[in-house]
Design a protein around this motif. Structure first.
Motif, PDB file in Angstrom:
ATOM      1  N   ASP A  18       0.835  -1.205   0.000  1.00 16.81           N
ATOM      2  CA  ASP A  18       0.000   0.000   0.000  1.00 16.81           C
ATOM      3  C   ASP A  18       0.870   1.256   0.000  1.00 16.81           C
ATOM      4  O   ASP A  18       0.614   2.210  -0.737  1.00 16.81           O
ATOM      5  N   TRP A  19       1.911   1.256   0.827  1.00 12.95           N
ATOM      6  CA  TRP A  19       2.790   2.418   0.930  1.00 12.95           C
ATOM      7  C   TRP A  19       3.574   2.636  -0.364  1.00 12.95           C
ATOM      8  O   TRP A  19       3.704   3.757  -0.845  1.00 12.95           O
ATOM      9  N   LEU A  20       4.118   1.568  -0.949  1.00 11.81           N
ATOM     10  CA  LEU A  20       4.872   1.689  -2.195  1.00 11.81           C
ATOM     11  C   LEU A  20       4.004   2.238  -3.326  1.00 11.81           C
ATOM     12  O   LEU A  20       4.472   3.030  -4.154  1.00 11.81           O
ATOM     13  N   VAL A  21       2.753   1.849  -3.353  1.00 10.05           N
ATOM     14  CA  VAL A  21       1.813   2.367  -4.348  1.00 10.05           C
ATOM     15  C   VAL A  21       1.589   3.867  -4.126  1.00 10.05           C
ATOM     16  O   VAL A  21       1.697   4.662  -5.056  1.00 10.05           O
ATOM     17  N   PHE A  26       4.047   2.735  -7.597  1.00 12.00           N
ATOM     18  CA  PHE A  26       4.029   1.349  -8.059  1.00 12.00           C
ATOM     19  C   PHE A  26       2.595   0.944  -8.355  1.00 12.00           C
ATOM     20  O   PHE A  26       1.654   1.459  -7.756  1.00 12.00           O
ATOM     21  N   GLU A  27       2.432   0.024  -9.275  1.00  8.68           N
ATOM     22  CA  GLU A  27       1.132  -0.587  -9.550  1.00  8.68           C
ATOM     23  C   GLU A  27       1.230  -2.064  -9.210  1.00  8.68           C
ATOM     24  O   GLU A  27       2.258  -2.700  -9.458  1.00  8.68           O
ATOM     25  N   VAL A  28       0.164  -2.604  -8.643  1.00 11.22           N
ATOM     26  CA  VAL A  28       0.142  -4.032  -8.311  1.00 11.22           C
ATOM     27  C   VAL A  28      -0.108  -4.818  -9.592  1.00 11.22           C
ATOM     28  O   VAL A  28      -1.141  -4.653 -10.242  1.00 11.22           O
ATOM     29  N   VAL A  39       1.087 -11.706   2.706  1.00 17.75           N
ATOM     30  CA  VAL A  39       1.237 -11.743   1.258  1.00 17.75           C
ATOM     31  C   VAL A  39       2.198 -12.880   0.917  1.00 17.75           C
ATOM     32  O   VAL A  39       3.351 -12.858   1.321  1.00 17.75           O
ATOM     33  N   ARG A  40       1.704 -13.880   0.224  1.00 19.35           N
ATOM     34  CA  ARG A  40       2.555 -14.999  -0.195  1.00 19.35           C
ATOM     35  C   ARG A  40       3.491 -14.539  -1.307  1.00 19.35           C
ATOM     36  O   ARG A  40       4.669 -14.849  -1.317  1.00 19.35           O
ATOM     37  N   HIS A  41       2.956 -13.813  -2.270  1.00 15.01           N
ATOM     38  CA  HIS A  41       3.761 -13.345  -3.409  1.00 15.01           C
ATOM     39  C   HIS A  41       3.119 -12.091  -3.979  1.00 15.01           C
ATOM     40  O   HIS A  41       1.920 -12.048  -4.200  1.00 15.01           O
ATOM     41  N   GLY A  42       3.947 -11.080  -4.195  1.00  8.80           N
ATOM     42  CA  GLY A  42       3.470  -9.859  -4.821  1.00  8.80           C
ATOM     43  C   GLY A  42       4.427  -9.410  -5.903  1.00  8.80           C
ATOM     44  O   GLY A  42       5.640  -9.594  -5.778  1.00  8.80           O
ATOM     45  N   GLU A  43       3.878  -8.859  -6.955  1.00 11.80           N
ATOM     46  CA  GLU A  43       4.678  -8.273  -8.025  1.00 11.80           C
ATOM     47  C   GLU A  43       4.188  -6.849  -8.224  1.00 11.80           C
ATOM     48  O   GLU A  43       3.002  -6.618  -8.469  1.00 11.80           O
ATOM     49  N   LEU A  44       5.116  -5.905  -8.107  1.00  9.01           N
ATOM     50  CA  LEU A  44       4.794  -4.493  -8.254  1.00  9.01           C
ATOM     51  C   LEU A  44       5.612  -3.917  -9.396  1.00  9.01           C
ATOM     52  O   LEU A  44       6.811  -4.193  -9.501  1.00  9.01           O
ATOM     53  N   VAL A  45       4.979  -3.114 -10.241  1.00 10.48           N
ATOM     54  CA  VAL A  45       5.673  -2.517 -11.367  1.00 10.48           C
ATOM     55  C   VAL A  45       5.648  -0.995 -11.256  1.00 10.48           C
ATOM     56  O   VAL A  45       4.705  -0.409 -10.726  1.00 10.48           O
TER      57      VAL A  45
END
Length: 99
Positions: A18-21, A26-28, A39-45
């Protein structure tokens, strides 16, 4: 196609995402929740870059590497003293390993 992805673990990866966005735009790209609510796995771009994240103890940087010959790269990394934190496997028909 990206070939190197930094891995970042947070004690509360949901809050970190949430903070990085909010803070950096960043977009999830993908977010897989764990049964315990983490969170098991997240990818942020952001732009052309991507980081991967998940809930866990923060530690040194991790690197996810996509290569054509993972066995050779794995052997080279081990011979150089790398600590392999996840064994070789195929994901999305792309061989990879994690240092």
């Amino acid at each position: 196609m990206r070939t190197v992805y930094p891995l970042v673990r947070y004690r509360d990866a949901g809050k970190a995402v949430d903070w990085l966005v909010r803070a950096f735009g960043f977009e999830v790209h993908e977010l897989v929740n764990a049964p315990d609510g983490g969170v098991r796995h997240g990818e942020l771009v952001v732009g052309t870059g991507m980081i991967m994240t998940g809930t866990g103890e923060p530690g040194g940087p991790g690197i996810y590497v996509v290569v054509d010959d993972p066995d050779a790269h794995h052997a080279r990394a081990v011979a150089a003293g790398a600590e392999i934190t996840a064994e070789l496997s195929d994901k999305d028909s792309r061989p990879y390993f994690v240092l």
